[in-house]
Design a protein around this motif. Sequence first.
Motif, PDB file in Angstrom:
ATOM      1  N   GLN A 156       0.845  -1.198   0.000  1.00 29.16           N
ATOM      2  CA  GLN A 156       0.000   0.000   0.000  1.00 29.16           C
ATOM      3  C   GLN A 156       0.883   1.252   0.000  1.00 29.16           C
ATOM      4  O   GLN A 156       1.825   1.367   0.783  1.00 29.16           O
ATOM      5  N   HIS A 157       0.559   2.188  -0.885  1.00 29.16           N
ATOM      6  CA  HIS A 157       1.241   3.479  -0.972  1.00 29.16           C
ATOM      7  C   HIS A 157       0.220   4.537  -0.586  1.00 29.16           C
ATOM      8  O   HIS A 157      -0.811   4.693  -1.244  1.00 29.16           O
ATOM      9  N   VAL A 158       0.501   5.257   0.492  1.00 26.57           N
ATOM     10  CA  VAL A 158      -0.533   6.034   1.175  1.00 26.57           C
ATOM     11  C   VAL A 158      -0.324   7.531   1.011  1.00 26.57           C
ATOM     12  O   VAL A 158       0.788   8.050   1.217  1.00 26.57           O
ATOM     13  N   LEU A 159      -1.413   8.220   0.668  1.00 23.30           N
ATOM     14  CA  LEU A 159      -1.463   9.684   0.678  1.00 23.30           C
ATOM     15  C   LEU A 159      -1.962  10.130   2.052  1.00 23.30           C
ATOM     16  O   LEU A 159      -3.034   9.711   2.494  1.00 23.30           O
ATOM     17  N   ILE A 160      -1.194  10.963   2.740  1.00 24.44           N
ATOM     18  CA  ILE A 160      -1.608  11.562   4.007  1.00 24.44           C
ATOM     19  C   ILE A 160      -1.909  13.022   3.708  1.00 24.44           C
ATOM     20  O   ILE A 160      -1.000  13.787   3.373  1.00 24.44           O
ATOM     21  N   GLU A 161      -3.174  13.413   3.811  1.00 23.04           N
ATOM     22  CA  GLU A 161      -3.566  14.754   3.357  1.00 23.04           C
ATOM     23  C   GLU A 161      -4.285  15.525   4.451  1.00 23.04           C
ATOM     24  O   GLU A 161      -5.039  14.972   5.246  1.00 23.04           O
ATOM     25  N   GLY A 162      -4.012  16.844   4.459  1.00 28.80           N
ATOM     26  CA  GLY A 162      -4.638  17.737   5.424  1.00 28.80           C
ATOM     27  C   GLY A 162      -3.976  19.096   5.363  1.00 28.80           C
ATOM     28  O   GLY A 162      -2.893  19.246   4.798  1.00 28.80           O
ATOM     29  N   PRO A 163      -4.604  20.126   5.950  1.00 32.97           N
ATOM     30  CA  PRO A 163      -4.069  21.489   5.864  1.00 32.97           C
ATOM     31  C   PRO A 163      -2.811  21.677   6.696  1.00 32.97           C
ATOM     32  O   PRO A 163      -2.456  20.824   7.526  1.00 32.97           O
ATOM     33  N   ASN A 164      -2.113  22.794   6.485  1.00 32.57           N
ATOM     34  CA  ASN A 164      -0.930  23.127   7.269  1.00 32.57           C
ATOM     35  C   ASN A 164      -1.275  23.145   8.756  1.00 32.57           C
ATOM     36  O   ASN A 164      -2.290  23.706   9.165  1.00 32.57           O
ATOM     37  N   GLY A 165      -0.420  22.514   9.567  1.00 28.76           N
ATOM     38  CA  GLY A 165      -0.590  22.566  11.012  1.00 28.76           C
ATOM     39  C   GLY A 165      -1.583  21.584  11.588  1.00 28.76           C
ATOM     40  O   GLY A 165      -1.855  21.625  12.789  1.00 28.76           O
ATOM     41  N   CYS A 166      -2.110  20.646  10.772  1.00 26.23           N
ATOM     42  CA  CYS A 166      -3.143  19.734  11.279  1.00 26.23           C
ATOM     43  C   CYS A 166      -2.551  18.550  12.040  1.00 26.23           C
ATOM     44  O   CYS A 166      -3.277  17.846  12.749  1.00 26.23           O
ATOM     45  N   GLY A 167      -1.254  18.295  11.907  1.00 25.33           N
ATOM     46  CA  GLY A 167      -0.636  17.188  12.626  1.00 25.33           C
ATOM     47  C   GLY A 167       0.007  16.126  11.754  1.00 25.33           C
ATOM     48  O   GLY A 167       0.412  15.068  12.243  1.00 25.33           O
ATOM     49  N   LYS A 168       0.131  16.399  10.447  1.00 21.45           N
ATOM     50  CA  LYS A 168       0.739  15.407   9.537  1.00 21.45           C
ATOM     51  C   LYS A 168       2.179  15.105   9.948  1.00 21.45           C
ATOM     52  O   LYS A 168       2.576  13.944  10.041  1.00 21.45           O
ATOM     53  N   SER A 169       2.954  16.153  10.200  1.00 22.28           N
ATOM     54  CA  SER A 169       4.356  15.960  10.576  1.00 22.28           C
ATOM     55  C   SER A 169       4.475  15.322  11.955  1.00 22.28           C
ATOM     56  O   SER A 169       5.406  14.547  12.213  1.00 22.28           O
ATOM     57  N   THR A 170       3.536  15.625  12.859  1.00 22.94           N
ATOM     58  CA  THR A 170       3.523  14.983  14.178  1.00 22.94           C
ATOM     59  C   THR A 170       3.336  13.477  14.025  1.00 22.94           C
ATOM     60  O   THR A 170       4.035  12.679  14.661  1.00 22.94           O
ATOM     61  N   LEU A 171       2.416  13.077  13.172  1.00 22.83           N
ATOM     62  CA  LEU A 171       2.180  11.655  12.924  1.00 22.83           C
ATOM     63  C   LEU A 171       3.439  10.983  12.401  1.00 22.83           C
ATOM     64  O   LEU A 171       3.815   9.890  12.854  1.00 22.83           O
ATOM     65  N   LEU A 172       4.117  11.613  11.466  1.00 21.18           N
ATOM     66  CA  LEU A 172       5.337  11.031  10.905  1.00 21.18           C
ATOM     67  C   LEU A 172       6.430  10.910  11.968  1.00 21.18           C
ATOM     68  O   LEU A 172       7.152   9.905  12.021  1.00 21.18           O
ATOM     69  N   SER A 173       6.571  11.927  12.810  1.00 14.95           N
ATOM     70  CA  SER A 173       7.613  11.893  13.840  1.00 14.95           C
ATOM     71  C   SER A 173       7.332  10.826  14.895  1.00 14.95           C
ATOM     72  O   SER A 173       8.249  10.302  15.520  1.00 14.95           O
ATOM     73  N   ILE A 174       6.051  10.504  15.103  1.00 18.82           N
ATOM     74  CA  ILE A 174       5.708   9.392  15.998  1.00 18.82           C
ATOM     75  C   ILE A 174       6.177   8.073  15.388  1.00 18.82           C
ATOM     76  O   ILE A 174       6.764   7.221  16.060  1.00 18.82           O
ATOM     77  N   LEU A 175       5.954   7.915  14.089  1.00 17.36           N
ATOM     78  CA  LEU A 175       6.352   6.675  13.414  1.00 17.36           C
ATOM     79  C   LEU A 175       7.860   6.476  13.434  1.00 17.36           C
ATOM     80  O   LEU A 175       8.355   5.354  13.607  1.00 17.36           O
ATOM     81  N   THR A 176       8.613   7.558  13.244  1.00 15.00           N
ATOM     82  CA  THR A 176      10.073   7.441  13.152  1.00 15.00           C
ATOM     83  C   THR A 176      10.756   7.476  14.516  1.00 15.00           C
ATOM     84  O   THR A 176      11.979   7.407  14.587  1.00 15.00           O
ATOM     85  N   GLY A 177       9.963   7.590  15.594  1.00 14.65           N
ATOM     86  CA  GLY A 177      10.548   7.566  16.933  1.00 14.65           C
ATOM     87  C   GLY A 177      11.168   8.867  17.365  1.00 14.65           C
ATOM     88  O   GLY A 177      11.898   8.918  18.365  1.00 14.65           O
ATOM     89  N   GLU A 178      10.902   9.954  16.647  1.00 14.75           N
ATOM     90  CA  GLU A 178      11.501  11.243  16.981  1.00 14.75           C
ATOM     91  C   GLU A 178      10.569  12.110  17.837  1.00 14.75           C
ATOM     92  O   GLU A 178      10.861  13.269  18.083  1.00 14.75           O
ATOM     93  N   ASN A 179       9.449  11.548  18.276  1.00 19.86           N
ATOM     94  CA  ASN A 179       8.468  12.298  19.049  1.00 19.86           C
ATOM     95  C   ASN A 179       8.098  11.490  20.290  1.00 19.86           C
ATOM     96  O   ASN A 179       7.796  10.298  20.198  1.00 19.86           O
ATOM     97  N   ASN A 180       8.122  12.137  21.441  1.00 15.64           N
ATOM     98  CA  ASN A 180       7.845  11.441  22.691  1.00 15.64           C
ATOM     99  C   ASN A 180       6.418  10.908  22.783  1.00 15.64           C
ATOM    100  O   ASN A 180       6.114  10.081  23.652  1.00 15.64           O
TER     101      ASN A 180
END
Length: 493
Positions: free
Chosen positions: A291-315
């Motif tokens: 599966q190749h996934v599009l993660i979509e949403g406006p600026n500041g909605c939490g897209k980058s937060t979600l990614l940082s959780i996956l990569t272990g860079e977010n507490n």
Amino acid sequence: MTPLVEPVLKISQLVSRVSANTVLRVSDLTIGLGQHWVIYGQNGSGKSLLAAYLLGQLPLGRHRLWQAPTLKGRIACVSFDEQQQLTAADRRHDISEYSVSAHDEGTRVCDLLSLTGTPGNDQKHLISALGIDDLLEQGIRFLSSGQLRRVMIARAISLKPVVLILDSPLDSIDAVSAATIQMTLTNWMGPDKALIELSRSIDESVPGCTHMALMSDCKVVATGSFTDIHRSSQLRELSGAVLPAPMPIPEPDAETSMHTPDEVIRLAGVSASYGTKLVIDRLDWLVRRGQHVLIEGPNGCGKSTLLSILTGENNFAYGQSIWLFGQPWGSGQSVWDIKKHFGVVSNHLHLSYGKGWSVLDVVCSGFADTMGFYGQRRASQQRLANAWLSAVHSQHLADSAFDQLSFGQQKLILLARSLVKTPPLLILDEPLVGLDDYHRRLLLSLLARIAQQNHTQLLYVSHTVNERPAFLNRRLTYLGAGRWQSADLKPQV
């Protein structure tokens, strides 16, 4: 009869050697008050060099530039380079490692705007118009690219400039923010000011621009009214260049290839919030192999937060139900054990990458996920790095200094960096930011072939409405109030 305009900037017969292979050439360019210019060119065409020259950052050839006396100290700029400098300075002063709370807010938005008390009426209006009222106490390191862009524009306009230089102001901006920025800039533009917009896309420019210049090979090749140049064959030739023949996609290296289980990502009831703002509310999300996934949403909605959780860079990852590649998060693996499964191309990585590295060093740093390459390259590493440079049509840049390339060229190098270890999962956070029309088509073509190869799955993050490349087959969409929805994706290009 064309009305006379008061010139504010003039360049005449400029030949400025920037490096051994780079010469900025401008035979004649006059910008007057009430004239609002679009400077269009592809990545590496010289737009940023022209802006640096106008800002006095290129000393050679200064006698070829005339400025109106009223312009002294009243020229402002918003650019990716400036954003990179702000990010680097904020990172240098980060004291979170020495804080009891392990948290450092860093440079706050109000600090950047030099707000020492209650904003004046003009500042209040500007802050409200750009929708940054709720960001004033936040540190800039916690802002999305789109939020930071609005803040930087607010800071530039608050300086009351006569000339405002903007480097692709609508790049990395969602539709709502783009409309906000366009309206703010349109209200600022007037007969006593001049706007200079550096543009990589013929479809994105601030409404109301009156003039246009084209750049190629660090030379201004055409100037005139916006309407005339926009209709010209020269513009069509610059923007519609034919893509080169595809280069081979390297096969995985036996030393670095990894098995991908059926369940790549599983989140069960994951939540994240900043203060009172809930950005992820009890998210259940499953990504399967293929599966190749599009993660979509406006600026500041939490897209980058979600990614940082996956990569272990977010507490936020600690203590939550997260499985990556079949293993529960926090079951003994280190952050580096997690990182080896990911390749990442993001604005944060781009803005954080330091100076002093060659292009080949940057690509090789992808093997160990470091910011720079340390030690000796093995023959297999150098071979694979060169193969990926060829795949992104950048082999000729291998020995060049990474920080001397254009922003768009750097983006292609960082893509090669993310792929050298053939990661099971490639995270692409706003991958088209900073790319011209030609390189956007080139990058999307390359990603389609990577998806087809089936060695690497893609998480493609976008704020742009209807940006759905054909190689994506699932989507995760932000619905508001921290809620997200996962579904199949019907591609449209």
